[in-house]
Design an enzyme around this catalytic site. Structure first.
Site, PDB file in Angstrom:
ATOM      1  CB  ILE A 169      -0.940  -0.025   1.234  1.00  0.00           C
ATOM      2  CG1 ILE A 169      -2.180   0.790   0.994  1.00  0.00           C
ATOM      3  CG2 ILE A 169      -0.237   0.396   2.505  1.00  0.00           C
ATOM      4  CD1 ILE A 169      -3.286   0.531   2.012  1.00  0.00           C
ATOM      5  CG  HIS A 190       5.146  -9.037   5.611  1.00  0.00           C
ATOM      6  ND1 HIS A 190       4.847  -9.093   6.954  1.00  0.00           N
ATOM      7  CD2 HIS A 190       5.800  -7.868   5.418  1.00  0.00           C
ATOM      8  CE1 HIS A 190       5.288  -7.984   7.546  1.00  0.00           C
ATOM      9  NE2 HIS A 190       5.880  -7.227   6.629  1.00  0.00           N
TER      10      HIS A 190
HETATM   11  P1  DGP Z   1       6.649  -4.340   7.666  1.00  0.00           P
HETATM   12  O1  DGP Z   1       5.781  -5.014   8.690  1.00  0.00           O
HETATM   13  O2  DGP Z   1       7.313  -3.087   8.170  1.00  0.00           O
HETATM   14  O3  DGP Z   1       7.674  -5.272   7.061  1.00  0.00           O
HETATM   15  O4  DGP Z   1       5.732  -3.844   6.466  1.00  0.00           O
HETATM   16  C1  DGP Z   1       4.357  -4.045   6.365  1.00  0.00           C
HETATM   17  C2  DGP Z   1       3.966  -3.490   5.030  1.00  0.00           C
HETATM   18  O5  DGP Z   1       2.567  -3.747   4.859  1.00  0.00           O
HETATM   19  C3  DGP Z   1       4.152  -1.985   4.844  1.00  0.00           C
HETATM   20  O6  DGP Z   1       5.127  -1.785   3.819  1.00  0.00           O
HETATM   21  C4  DGP Z   1       2.799  -1.450   4.413  1.00  0.00           C
HETATM   22  C5  DGP Z   1       2.024  -2.714   4.069  1.00  0.00           C
HETATM   23  N1  DGP Z   1       0.617  -2.647   4.385  1.00  0.00           N
HETATM   24  C6  DGP Z   1       0.061  -2.346   5.592  1.00  0.00           C
HETATM   25  N2  DGP Z   1      -1.282  -2.409   5.522  1.00  0.00           N
HETATM   26  C7  DGP Z   1      -1.588  -2.775   4.245  1.00  0.00           C
HETATM   27  C8  DGP Z   1      -2.801  -3.016   3.562  1.00  0.00           C
HETATM   28  O7  DGP Z   1      -3.913  -2.912   4.104  1.00  0.00           O
HETATM   29  N3  DGP Z   1      -2.713  -3.364   2.261  1.00  0.00           N
HETATM   30  C9  DGP Z   1      -1.514  -3.497   1.612  1.00  0.00           C
HETATM   31  N4  DGP Z   1      -1.541  -3.835   0.321  1.00  0.00           N
HETATM   32  N5  DGP Z   1      -0.332  -3.288   2.231  1.00  0.00           N
HETATM   33  C10 DGP Z   1      -0.374  -2.927   3.533  1.00  0.00           C
END
Ligand code: DGP
Length: 114
Positions: A31, A100
């Site tokens: 996102i 992830h």
């Molecule tokens: P991290 O936990 O810091 O490795 O990264 C989590 C990632 O998830 C961050 O880059 C933003 C993404 N993200 C958070 N919420 C959503 C969502 O609702 N949809 C999508 N497509 N990505 C998301």
């Protein structure tokens, strides 16, 4: 364990821009993209982070790794290359407690990262 945003994406409860999926993983666009291509790959088998990998079936982990490579292939990144990142825990600023892999590509990436 409380559902995370990625549990909800896997369950189809909230939408995502899916670029690849198979029996083992789903991959969708981040996102908040940090590169022209920035996709998250999530295994259907939940674990919190890569730190839990020793507790899981190596076959599940192997399918996850293959899912990452297949996603990068689907994005056309094999030739130019790409980076795979697992933010793990507080110091790495992991914000979603569901494992992830970030795939980043489509531009020259800096090394070392910050
Ligand atoms: P991290 O936990 O810091 O490795 O990264 C989590 C990632 O998830 C961050 O880059 C933003 C993404 N993200 C958070 N919420 C959503 C969502 O609702 N949809 C999508 N497509 N990505 C998301």
């Amino acid at each position: 364990m409380e559902d995370t945003i990625f549990d909800k994406i896997l369950a189809g409860e909230i939408p995502a821009d899916t670029v690849f999926e198979n029996d083992h993983v789903i991959a969708f666009r981040d996102i908040s993209p940090q590169a022209p291509e920035h996709v998250l790959v999530v295994p259907r088998n939940r674990m919190t982070s890569i730190a839990e990998a020793p507790d899981h079936d190596p076959a599940v982990l192997g399918h996850f790794l293959q899912g990452i490579a297949l996603t990068a292939e689907r994005l056309g990144l094999e030739e130019g290359g790409y980076r795979v990142v697992f933010n793990t825990g507080r110091d790495a600023q992991q914000t979603v407690a569901y494992i992830h892999a970030h795939i980043l590509g489509g531009r020259k990436l800096q090394w070392p990262p910050g």
